[in-house]
Structure formats: structure tokens, C-alpha cells
Design a protein around this motif. Structure first.
Motif, short mmCIF file in Angstrom:
data_model
loop_
_atom_site.label_atom_id
_atom_site.label_comp_id
_atom_site.label_asym_id
_atom_site.label_seq_id
_atom_site.Cartn_x
_atom_site.Cartn_y
_atom_site.Cartn_z
N SER A 1 0.85 -1.19 0.00
CA SER A 1 0.00 0.00 0.00
C SER A 1 0.88 1.24 0.00
CB SER A 1 -0.91 0.01 1.23
OG SER A 1 -1.62 1.24 1.30
N THR A 2 0.43 2.27 -0.72
CA THR A 2 1.19 3.52 -0.74
C THR A 2 0.79 4.44 0.40
OG1 THR A 2 -0.44 4.49 -2.24
CG2 THR A 2 1.48 3.42 -3.24
N SER A 3 -0.26 4.08 1.12
CA SER A 3 -0.72 4.90 2.22
C SER A 3 0.23 4.78 3.41
CB SER A 3 -2.13 4.50 2.64
OG SER A 3 -2.53 5.20 3.78
N GLU B 1 -3.55 3.60 7.42
CA GLU B 1 -4.94 3.20 7.18
C GLU B 1 -5.51 2.63 8.47
OE1 GLU B 1 -3.70 0.71 3.66
OE2 GLU B 1 -5.60 1.51 2.90
#
Length: 122
Positions: free
Chosen positions: A104-106, A109
Motif C-alpha cells: 500500500s502507498t498509504s 490506514e
């Protein structure tokens, strides 16, 4: 995939204590913060306590001095020690984690546990 597994709550009498735990597992890079929310029947979910990766804590006013949140970073686990429980603490308690995962680039989350019932009654 991330899983948050909570310990069982239970039925306790007013004034008694109970400790909840929540372990996070999966493709976790880093955990930014973990916390506990609760939802009573007919009410909105509310923050009870939270702790950041740096150890900063935040509590709902009505639990200050009675509840204590802590974490074991090596185990990706958060604990909520609840003392002097009152009937108004009765709710489903949910574990929350804000974290970053592989794939994930986040940078953060939110993930939730399944919830555990805590009932305070004589």
C-alpha cells in the motif's frame, strides 16, 4: 491483509476491573497508533483511549483516572486496563489500529477488530 484479534470481554460487577488486549498481525510495516473505541446500544461509536507509536496517550474524559492504555510494540499489541468499572461503561469495545502495510502507498490506514462485549452490572 491485517488482522486485529481482541481478547474476550465479559460480565463484571461495578467497581471491578477488566483488561482487554488486541494483537495486530499481517503485512505490517509500522503501526502509527492503536486505540479502543466503544459503542453502547443506541449511541455512536466513541473513542475511549488511544496511544501513539511515541507513547502519547489520549483518553475520553469520563475514563481518565480509571482506564489505562499501554502497548507492547514488539508484539504489536495494545492493552486497556479498566478499573472501577461503572454500568455506563457497558458497551461493545472495538480495537483500532492506524498502520502502514506492504503493498500500500498509504502511510496510515485504519483497521478494526471484531468487537468484544463488556457488561458492567450487579
Amino acid at each position: 491483509q491485517v488482522q486485529l484479534v481482541e481478547s474476550r470481554g465479559g460480565l463484571v460487577q461495578p467497581g471491578q476491573s477488566l483488561t482487554l488486549s488486541c494483537a495486530a498481525s499481517g503485512s505490517i510495516i509500522t503501526i502509527n497508533a492503536m486505540g479502543w473505541y466503544r459503542q453502547a446500544p443506541g449511541k455512536e461509536r466513541e473513542l475511549v483511549a488511544a496511544i501513539t507509536s511515541g507513547g502519547n496517550t489520549n483518553y475520553k474524559d469520563s475514563v481518565k483516572g480509571r482506564f489505562a492504555i499501554s502497548r507492547d510494540s514488539a508484539k504489536n499489541t495494545v492493552y486497556l486496563r479498566m478499573n472501577s468499572l461503572k454500568p455506563e461503561d457497558t458497551a461493545v469495545y472495538y480495537c483500532n489500529a492506524n498502520l502502514a502495510t506492504y503493498g500500500s502507498t498509504s502511510t496510515g490506514e485504519d483497521y478494526w477488530g471484531q468487537g468484544t462485549q463488556v457488561t458492567v452490572s450487579s
